[in-house]
Enzyme design. Structure first.
Site, PDB file in Angstrom:
ATOM      1  N   ASP A 251       0.815  -1.216   0.000  1.00 29.98           N
ATOM      2  CA  ASP A 251       0.000   0.000   0.000  1.00 29.98           C
ATOM      3  C   ASP A 251       0.850   1.268   0.000  1.00 29.98           C
ATOM      4  O   ASP A 251       0.365   2.351   0.302  1.00 29.98           O
ATOM      5  CB  ASP A 251      -0.952  -0.005   1.203  1.00 29.98           C
ATOM      6  CG  ASP A 251      -0.204  -0.007   2.520  1.00 29.98           C
ATOM      7  OD1 ASP A 251       1.033  -0.216   2.499  1.00 29.98           O
ATOM      8  OD2 ASP A 251      -0.847   0.187   3.561  1.00 29.98           O
TER       9      ASP A 251
ATOM     10  N   HIS B 124      23.294   1.244 -18.885  1.00 33.18           N
ATOM     11  CA  HIS B 124      22.271   1.703 -17.948  1.00 33.18           C
ATOM     12  C   HIS B 124      22.390   0.991 -16.608  1.00 33.18           C
ATOM     13  O   HIS B 124      21.407   0.634 -15.975  1.00 33.18           O
ATOM     14  CB  HIS B 124      20.865   1.544 -18.550  1.00 33.18           C
ATOM     15  CG  HIS B 124      20.581   2.564 -19.603  1.00 33.18           C
ATOM     16  ND1 HIS B 124      19.545   2.463 -20.485  1.00 33.18           N
ATOM     17  CD2 HIS B 124      21.211   3.711 -19.922  1.00 33.18           C
ATOM     18  CE1 HIS B 124      19.549   3.510 -21.307  1.00 33.18           C
ATOM     19  NE2 HIS B 124      20.565   4.274 -20.973  1.00 33.18           N
TER      20      HIS B 124
ATOM     21  N   ASP C  30      26.738   9.065 -14.041  1.00 36.34           N
ATOM     22  CA  ASP C  30      25.759   9.709 -14.922  1.00 36.34           C
ATOM     23  C   ASP C  30      24.570  10.056 -14.039  1.00 36.34           C
ATOM     24  O   ASP C  30      23.836   9.164 -13.604  1.00 36.34           O
ATOM     25  CB  ASP C  30      25.368   8.733 -16.046  1.00 36.34           C
ATOM     26  CG  ASP C  30      24.420   9.348 -17.076  1.00 36.34           C
ATOM     27  OD1 ASP C  30      23.811  10.401 -16.795  1.00 36.34           O
ATOM     28  OD2 ASP C  30      24.285   8.758 -18.163  1.00 36.34           O
TER      29      ASP C  30
ATOM     30  N   ASP D 274      21.583  16.548 -16.939  1.00 35.93           N
ATOM     31  CA  ASP D 274      21.978  15.200 -17.369  1.00 35.93           C
ATOM     32  C   ASP D 274      23.472  15.243 -17.695  1.00 35.93           C
ATOM     33  O   ASP D 274      23.849  15.655 -18.793  1.00 35.93           O
ATOM     34  CB  ASP D 274      21.163  14.795 -18.602  1.00 35.93           C
ATOM     35  CG  ASP D 274      21.495  13.384 -19.078  1.00 35.93           C
ATOM     36  OD1 ASP D 274      22.247  12.667 -18.384  1.00 35.93           O
ATOM     37  OD2 ASP D 274      20.992  13.000 -20.154  1.00 35.93           O
TER      38      ASP D 274
ATOM     39  N   HIS E 243      25.649   3.685 -28.442  1.00 33.36           N
ATOM     40  CA  HIS E 243      24.464   4.520 -28.196  1.00 33.36           C
ATOM     41  C   HIS E 243      24.541   5.814 -29.009  1.00 33.36           C
ATOM     42  O   HIS E 243      25.563   6.119 -29.624  1.00 33.36           O
ATOM     43  CB  HIS E 243      24.296   4.806 -26.706  1.00 33.36           C
ATOM     44  CG  HIS E 243      25.440   5.530 -26.057  1.00 33.36           C
ATOM     45  ND1 HIS E 243      25.692   6.859 -26.255  1.00 33.36           N
ATOM     46  CD2 HIS E 243      26.403   5.096 -25.212  1.00 33.36           C
ATOM     47  CE1 HIS E 243      26.734   7.225 -25.542  1.00 33.36           C
ATOM     48  NE2 HIS E 243      27.214   6.167 -24.909  1.00 33.36           N
TER      49      HIS E 243
ATOM     50  N   HIS F 130      20.488  13.866 -27.159  1.00 26.81           N
ATOM     51  CA  HIS F 130      19.019  13.890 -27.074  1.00 26.81           C
ATOM     52  C   HIS F 130      18.602  15.233 -26.523  1.00 26.81           C
ATOM     53  O   HIS F 130      19.394  15.934 -25.891  1.00 26.81           O
ATOM     54  CB  HIS F 130      18.487  12.739 -26.210  1.00 26.81           C
ATOM     55  CG  HIS F 130      19.080  12.667 -24.829  1.00 26.81           C
ATOM     56  ND1 HIS F 130      18.697  13.501 -23.816  1.00 26.81           N
ATOM     57  CD2 HIS F 130      20.037  11.873 -24.303  1.00 26.81           C
ATOM     58  CE1 HIS F 130      19.375  13.207 -22.719  1.00 26.81           C
ATOM     59  NE2 HIS F 130      20.218  12.236 -22.982  1.00 26.81           N
TER      60      HIS F 130
ATOM     61  N   HIS G  16      14.989  12.578 -21.420  1.00 24.10           N
ATOM     62  CA  HIS G  16      14.909  12.407 -22.868  1.00 24.10           C
ATOM     63  C   HIS G  16      13.705  13.233 -23.283  1.00 24.10           C
ATOM     64  O   HIS G  16      12.577  12.751 -23.286  1.00 24.10           O
ATOM     65  CB  HIS G  16      14.747  10.933 -23.254  1.00 24.10           C
ATOM     66  CG  HIS G  16      15.940  10.117 -22.863  1.00 24.10           C
ATOM     67  ND1 HIS G  16      15.884   8.766 -22.611  1.00 24.10           N
ATOM     68  CD2 HIS G  16      17.240  10.465 -22.674  1.00 24.10           C
ATOM     69  CE1 HIS G  16      17.092   8.334 -22.284  1.00 24.10           C
ATOM     70  NE2 HIS G  16      17.925   9.344 -22.311  1.00 24.10           N
TER      71      HIS G  16
ATOM     72  N   GLU H  50      27.176  13.426 -25.618  1.00 25.25           N
ATOM     73  CA  GLU H  50      27.675  12.393 -24.725  1.00 25.25           C
ATOM     74  C   GLU H  50      28.342  11.219 -25.438  1.00 25.25           C
ATOM     75  O   GLU H  50      27.827  10.109 -25.435  1.00 25.25           O
ATOM     76  CB  GLU H  50      26.536  11.892 -23.839  1.00 25.25           C
ATOM     77  CG  GLU H  50      25.233  11.563 -24.579  1.00 25.25           C
ATOM     78  CD  GLU H  50      24.159  11.032 -23.629  1.00 25.25           C
ATOM     79  OE1 GLU H  50      24.478  10.154 -22.809  1.00 25.25           O
ATOM     80  OE2 GLU H  50      23.015  11.496 -23.720  1.00 25.25           O
TER      81      GLU H  50
ATOM     82  N   TYR I  78      33.403   2.092 -24.811  1.00 25.60           N
ATOM     83  CA  TYR I  78      33.175   1.033 -23.818  1.00 25.60           C
ATOM     84  C   TYR I  78      33.819  -0.248 -24.316  1.00 25.60           C
ATOM     85  O   TYR I  78      33.441  -0.759 -25.372  1.00 25.60           O
ATOM     86  CB  TYR I  78      31.677   0.809 -23.602  1.00 25.60           C
ATOM     87  CG  TYR I  78      30.920   2.104 -23.418  1.00 25.60           C
ATOM     88  CD1 TYR I  78      30.813   2.688 -22.157  1.00 25.60           C
ATOM     89  CD2 TYR I  78      30.369   2.760 -24.517  1.00 25.60           C
ATOM     90  CE1 TYR I  78      30.152   3.903 -22.003  1.00 25.60           C
ATOM     91  CE2 TYR I  78      29.715   3.975 -24.367  1.00 25.60           C
ATOM     92  CZ  TYR I  78      29.606   4.543 -23.112  1.00 25.60           C
ATOM     93  OH  TYR I  78      28.961   5.744 -22.960  1.00 25.60           O
TER      94      TYR I  78
ATOM     95  N   ARG J 163      32.526   7.750 -20.532  1.00 27.51           N
ATOM     96  CA  ARG J 163      31.536   8.609 -21.187  1.00 27.51           C
ATOM     97  C   ARG J 163      31.681  10.000 -20.583  1.00 27.51           C
ATOM     98  O   ARG J 163      31.922  10.127 -19.379  1.00 27.51           O
ATOM     99  CB  ARG J 163      30.101   8.089 -20.990  1.00 27.51           C
ATOM    100  CG  ARG J 163      29.048   9.006 -21.620  1.00 27.51           C
ATOM    101  CD  ARG J 163      27.653   8.362 -21.758  1.00 27.51           C
ATOM    102  NE  ARG J 163      26.979   8.068 -20.516  1.00 27.51           N
ATOM    103  CZ  ARG J 163      26.828   6.858 -19.996  1.00 27.51           C
ATOM    104  NH1 ARG J 163      27.317   5.785 -20.618  1.00 27.51           N
ATOM    105  NH2 ARG J 163      26.196   6.671 -18.847  1.00 27.51           N
TER     106      ARG J 163
ATOM    107  N   GLU K 250      29.621  13.716 -20.693  1.00 26.99           N
ATOM    108  CA  GLU K 250      28.351  14.280 -21.166  1.00 26.99           C
ATOM    109  C   GLU K 250      28.108  15.666 -20.584  1.00 26.99           C
ATOM    110  O   GLU K 250      28.221  15.870 -19.381  1.00 26.99           O
ATOM    111  CB  GLU K 250      27.192  13.358 -20.735  1.00 26.99           C
ATOM    112  CG  GLU K 250      25.813  13.925 -21.021  1.00 26.99           C
ATOM    113  CD  GLU K 250      24.692  12.964 -20.647  1.00 26.99           C
ATOM    114  OE1 GLU K 250      24.879  12.145 -19.720  1.00 26.99           O
ATOM    115  OE2 GLU K 250      23.625  13.037 -21.280  1.00 26.99           O
TER     116      GLU K 250
HETATM  117 CA    CA Z   1      22.007  11.527 -21.462  1.00 22.07          CA
END
Ligand code: CA
Length: 438
Positions: free
Chosen positions: A31, A235, A252, A263, A342, A346, A353, A376, A380, A398, A400
């Site tokens: 709940d 991710h 990230d 971001d 990737h 964006h 996004h 970004e 990898y 990465r 970004e």
């Molecule tokens: Ca991003």
């Protein structure tokens, strides 16, 4: 601000009516519920931050109107679950021309929709709402002999609304700047706080502590803290691993402030310095990122960002001996995909996004002042990657930043976190020096 937005939206749908449902509360377990986050479209047009609400915007005669359906006030419920604006609050505080309790929706909605030329409603987004809207249309059709007609067509309001959201107004940019400033502060804290032997979740806590302390309502998405080989998982948000000396850690994370999110990604050593292999990979990603950012200006087609990045990273992968062959052929064959899988960019705004077209039919969106986008690039190298120099295995990088397109070119909204190798090593050295001394 919201009044002006509604007016701009209504100008674009003359003779029509638009219906927007609020977000629902989502069960976390049993709940208890997740923290409520308003639907971005609904919020953009109303500023109303409660669940169980529906906004109706009318561009029909005699004049444009804004109608809100909201939860009834309920002192007993409010003691448990917080204040409700109620219908009076909807009118007084949120500028509705009329307001009704949400339980009146089925009764009132047909009256609002009838005789409009068209209906703007996003079908397929909220099944319960689909049924209510379609039910209302059916009830209007039954009143045809009394001279009423149902709207003849249903359009997606996002065609209009998302193009509005894509181009940020000065007020929106002020919110976004607060979000990106706080995002930077969180990353700066992490850059100082990381220690060998710490767990990823502890570093996540450092970042999110700063976000919260500076006024962010929430992270804008699940923070990624990936150390060592975890940095090669795009991710990864489990964040449970112990970080070791000699590894890199990739963070990230973005702070959400008043509905807008940053971001940002940074990758840096868990210890004081980059290893030779880590430095080599990092320098290539940084070079690509800076080159691509330097080229951002109005008129540029969005897809050129990714194309240019792939060209640059292909040259990098050749230099690092991760690929062999001719750059041109490798780009054509998309050979970089093994190490860069990737997209490069964006839109950014109320959603990480964010909404807005990237392409319509054959035309890529051209950058224009007021658009905000991420840049970004990354490399990898899987821990078990075959045919690559062993020293490079398990390295993920990465970098970004959030870029605002300006009339002159661009502005990096997240330049406030170090990304040059020397700068990072200096900060890491000072941070760990202090730790050793203290
Ligand atoms: Ca991003």
């Amino acid at each position: 601000m919201f009044t002006a937005r509604r007016a701009r939206f209504l100008e674009q749908i003359p003779g029509a009516v638009a219906v927007f449902p609020a977000a629902h509360l989502a069960t976390r377990s049993n709940d208890s519920e997740f923290d409520f986050r308003q639907d971005s479209d609904f919020w953009y047009l109303t500023g109303f931050d409660e669940p169980e609400a529906v906004a109706v915007l009318l561009a029909t005669p005699p004049r444009p109107r804004f109608v809100l359906f909201v939860r009834r006030r309920d002192p007993k419920q409010e003691v448990w679950n917080g204040y409700r604006a109620g219908t009076q609050g909807a009118i007084k505080r949120f500028g509705a021309d009329a307001a009704y309790p949400i339980d009146q929706l089925d009764k009132v909605l047909p009256r609002l929709l009838r005789d409009a030329d068209r209906l703007y409603f996003r079908l397929g987004h909220d099944a319960a709402m689909d049924r209510k809207v379609l039910g209302a249309l059916e009830r209007i059709r039954r009143t045809e002999r009394q001279g009423h007609a149902a709207p003849a067509a249903i359009h997606d309001p996002c065609e209009v609304l998302h193009q509005m959201r894509l181009v940020k107004t000065p007020e929106e940019l002020a919110h976004l700047r607060r979000a990106t400033d706080i995002t930077c502060a969180g990353h700066r804290a992490a850059l100082r706080a990381a220690r060998p032997g710490q767990h990823e979740y502890q570093l996540e806590a450092e970042v999110e502590y700063v976000f919260a302390r500076l006024g962010a309502q929430s992270p804008g998405y699940s923070s990624i803290v990936g150390s060592g080989p975890n940095a090669t998982i795009l991710h990864y948000s489990t964040n449970r691993r112990k970080m070791e000396e000699g590894e890199l850690v990739l963070i990230d994370a973005g702070a959400e402030v008043d509905g807008y999110t940053g971001d940002v990604t940074r990758t840096f050593p868990v210890g004081r310095r980059f290893s030779r292999a880590q430095r080599a990979v990092y320098a290539e990603v940084l070079h690509a990122q800076q080159e691509v950012i330097a080229g951002i200006k109005p008129g540029m087609e969005w897809n050129r960002i990714h194309e240019r990045t792939c060209e640059l990273l292909t040259e990098s992968l050749l230099k690092l001996k991760l690929l062999k062959g001719r750059a041109k052929t490798l780009v054509k064959k998309k050979a970089y995909r093994k190490f860069y899988m990737h997209g490069t960019s964006h839109w950014l705004g109320m959603d990480v996004h964010d909404v807005g077209h990237y392409r319509r039919r054959k035309d890529w969106t051209k950058l224009e002042p007021g658009l905000v986008l991420t840049i970004e690039p990354g490399i990898y190298i899987a821990p078990d990657a075959k045919g690559v120099p062993p020293a490079l295995r398990g390295i993920g990088v990465r970098i970004e930043d959030d870029i605002l397109v300006t009339p002159e070119g661009h502005e990096n909204l997240t330049a406030g976190v170090a990304k040059e190798i020397d700068e990072i090593e200096e900060i890491r050295g000072r941070a760990l020096g202090r730790a050793a001394a203290g």
